[in-house]
Scaffold this active site. Structure first.
Site, PDB file in Angstrom:
ATOM      1  N   GLY A 102      -2.254   0.273  -3.361  1.00 38.90           N
ATOM      2  CA  GLY A 102      -3.649   0.234  -2.961  1.00 38.90           C
ATOM      3  C   GLY A 102      -4.055  -1.148  -2.477  1.00 38.90           C
ATOM      4  O   GLY A 102      -3.248  -1.901  -1.928  1.00 38.90           O
ATOM      5  N   SER A 103      -5.314  -1.495  -2.713  1.00 42.16           N
ATOM      6  CA  SER A 103      -5.870  -2.738  -2.178  1.00 42.16           C
ATOM      7  C   SER A 103      -5.520  -3.927  -3.050  1.00 42.16           C
ATOM      8  O   SER A 103      -5.250  -3.796  -4.254  1.00 42.16           O
ATOM      9  CB  SER A 103      -7.402  -2.616  -2.081  1.00 42.16           C
ATOM     10  OG  SER A 103      -7.973  -2.589  -3.381  1.00 42.16           O
ATOM     11  N   CYS A 112      -0.723   1.273   5.203  1.00 41.47           N
ATOM     12  CA  CYS A 112      -0.465  -0.142   4.945  1.00 41.47           C
ATOM     13  C   CYS A 112       0.594  -0.708   5.878  1.00 41.47           C
ATOM     14  O   CYS A 112       0.626  -1.918   6.107  1.00 41.47           O
ATOM     15  CB  CYS A 112      -0.050  -0.345   3.489  1.00 41.47           C
ATOM     16  SG  CYS A 112       1.407   0.601   2.998  1.00 41.47           S
ATOM     17  N   GLU A 125       2.193  -2.463  -4.454  1.00 40.44           N
ATOM     18  CA  GLU A 125       2.384  -2.168  -3.036  1.00 40.44           C
ATOM     19  C   GLU A 125       1.013  -2.270  -2.379  1.00 40.44           C
ATOM     20  O   GLU A 125       0.170  -1.385  -2.523  1.00 40.44           O
ATOM     21  CB  GLU A 125       2.983  -0.768  -2.843  1.00 40.44           C
ATOM     22  CG  GLU A 125       4.325  -0.570  -3.515  1.00 40.44           C
ATOM     23  CD  GLU A 125       5.408  -1.478  -2.981  1.00 40.44           C
ATOM     24  OE1 GLU A 125       5.235  -2.066  -1.891  1.00 40.44           O
ATOM     25  OE2 GLU A 125       6.447  -1.625  -3.645  1.00 40.44           O
ATOM     26  N   GLY A 179      -5.452  -4.451  -7.077  1.00 43.43           N
ATOM     27  CA  GLY A 179      -4.176  -4.956  -7.568  1.00 43.43           C
ATOM     28  C   GLY A 179      -4.353  -6.147  -8.507  1.00 43.43           C
ATOM     29  O   GLY A 179      -3.651  -6.261  -9.520  1.00 43.43           O
TER      30      GLY A 179
END
Length: 497
Positions: free
Chosen positions: A196-197, A256, A218, A201
């Protein structure tokens, strides 16, 4: 069953405890159990394919073909590859031992971590949930999956069907919003994977630090695409096909590893833009061939990126936005201001800036001036430029003359390898994340490589123990230099120690 709704949050402690008991029983370590879970995943994906395609369309407007390509077909292939290779991956690996330790055996034994937590994302809500789940199960772990609440139909599908196809006592799905994720992170896990963002994170890492929980992240980034002059018209068109596909046909650029911006020489920019325009006209003849934007919040965010007068003036194609359907037309910009939000933030949508450089080699300096990206793409036949990009830049991956296939692994050019690119890891570096998975790397992410050394009582060297003297020091020098001839002679008293 194996699911948990948002309301009974007080049951999270019991859930984690019950998973710990299942893991301690040894059930998940058994190779046959692991294989049965992978077979269950394959049955889930094949028997429920139509329902999966429906929920992905409902959540994101994905065309059935795109959804199959990026989330179903590629995942079935990946899980089958894991199933076929699992016995080999799970077997102990022999390691070398020095002659001085004879007789001895050294092994590296992969063992499961325990109970792991996986946070999946909304843009590939099935694929980026079940790919890491397959690796965690292959490694012999008990698993909690927290799907994204922003893809509610897919989350509900996973919650309803995972208990039917997998071991419902060892694999749990917990639904809910951010508050559920926060409460999950209050508990101790043996590993956490978050996709995610960067903002979330950081929160995950902060929570994980309380228990010293290992984390894999990730995250997103601005993935550049360097486009060199290509002599052949055919090669130029193939390159543009792959650029357009990587930008606009993968969740409308909401990925992403989607191309975020292009770097190209000034003289080639007009030709490239015209090729992109004509290719978009051929690819997207109907609106339903491109996914929609996730929700109104993301739609407004993308609109704000184009609001600045200087940015709006740089639009050379597209720019139309429909708030009713949440559709953003494929949009191309030429040289928007480098200090604008569109060039400093991850775009995560169907907007593509084209930035010109005087020489294509200047693109390397441009890329290096930004945070390390998840991926770098470069279309070129220049081998020297390829080597410079590999040696002088840092990124999660580098792909030449294609894009995104290093992750989704569907390109016909990969068919010479029976299982495509599962041999390549996927993961970021620096601000784009850390930790790698896909194929064997998914297995390794959720495994611990335990060092095992077995020795005999047959031979004993007393020079390893006190009381110390010069002779023992001399023999230790021989050992650490692998000078076994001198050591043997010294032990026999035939050479000064």
């Amino acid at each position: 069953m194996g699911t948990m709704e948002e309301k009974p949050l007080l049951g999270l402690g019991k859930l984690v405890s019950s998973l710990g008991e299942v893991y301690k029983s040894g059930r998940t370590r058994d190779l046959s159990w692991r294989q049965s879970q992978l077979k269950g995943l394959i049955r889930l994906l094949t028997e429920k394919e139509e329902e999966i395609l429906d929920v992905l369309h409902h959540d994101l407007g994905k065309h059935r073909t795109e959804a199959f390509r990026d989330e179903v077909g590629v995942l079935v292939k990946s899980v089958k590859n894991t199933l076929q290779n699992l016995q080999k991956w799970a077997a102990p690996e022999k390691a070398q031992t020095p002659l001085v330790s004879f007789p001895a055996t050294a092994l590296v034994v992969p063992e499961p971590l325990g109970v792991v937590l996986i946070f999946s994302c909304w843009n590939l809500p099935l694929g980026l949930a079940l790919e890491p789940v397959s690796g965690a199960l292959a490694a012999g772990n008990a698993v909690v999956l927290k799907p994204s609440e922003l893809a509610p139909s897919t989350a509900a599908f996973l919650a309803a069907n995972i208990p039917r196809y997998l071991d419902s006592e060892a694999v749990k799905v917990v639904q809910g919003g951010p508050e559920v994720g926060e409460q999950l992170m209050e508990h101790r896990w043996d590993k956490v994977l978050f996709t995610g963002s960067a903002r979330v994170g950081r929160m995950i890492m902060t929570k994980a630090a309380k228990h010293l929980t290992p984390v894999a992240l990730e995250l997103g980034s601005k993935c550049p695409c360097i486009v060199d002059w290509l002599d052949s018209k055919r090669d130029s068109q193939v390159a543009v096909n792959r650029i357009a596909g990587a930008k606009w046909s993968t969740c409308a650029g909401q990925a992403c590893i989607a191309i975020d911006y292009i770097l190209v020489e000034e003289q080639f920019a007009p030709i490239l833009i015209e090729l992109l325009k004509s290719t978009l006209e051929r690819f997207f003849t109907k609106p339903e061939y491109m996914a929609r934007i996730l929700n109104e919040k993301q739609f407004r965010r993308l609109g704000s990126l184009l609001e600045s007068h200087k940015v709006a003036r740089s639009v050379v194609h597209g720019g139309a936005m429909d708030p009713k359907t949440l559709i953003v037309e494929p949009t191309i910009l030429l040289n928007p201001p480098l200090d604008s939000d569109i060039m400093t933030e991850e775009i995560f949508g169907p907007i593509l800036p084209v930035i010109t450089v005087r020489k294509i080699e200047d693109s390397i300096e441009f890329v290096n001036s930004k945070p390390k990206p998840l991926a770098i793409y470069a279309f070129t036949g220049n081998e020297k430029l390829k080597e410079r990009i590999i040696k002088e830049t840092s990124s999660g991956s580098v792909t030449f003359n294609d894009a995104i296939v290093q992750v989704y692994m569907y390109a016909p050019s990969c068919l010479s390898d029976r299982y495509g690119l599962e041999s390549l890891p996927f993961g970021g570096i620096g601000q784009s994340g850390f930790g790698q998975y896909h194929g064997k790397y998914s297995f390794e992410m959720f495994s611990h490589k335990k060092a095992v050394l077995k020795r005999s009582f047959l031979i004993e060297f007393m020079f390893r123990y006190p009381p110390w003297d010069g002779s023992k020091l001399g023999m230790l020098r021989h050992v650490f230099r692998y000078d076994y001839v001198s050591l043997f002679l010294a032990l026999l008293g035939l050479r000064r120690r």
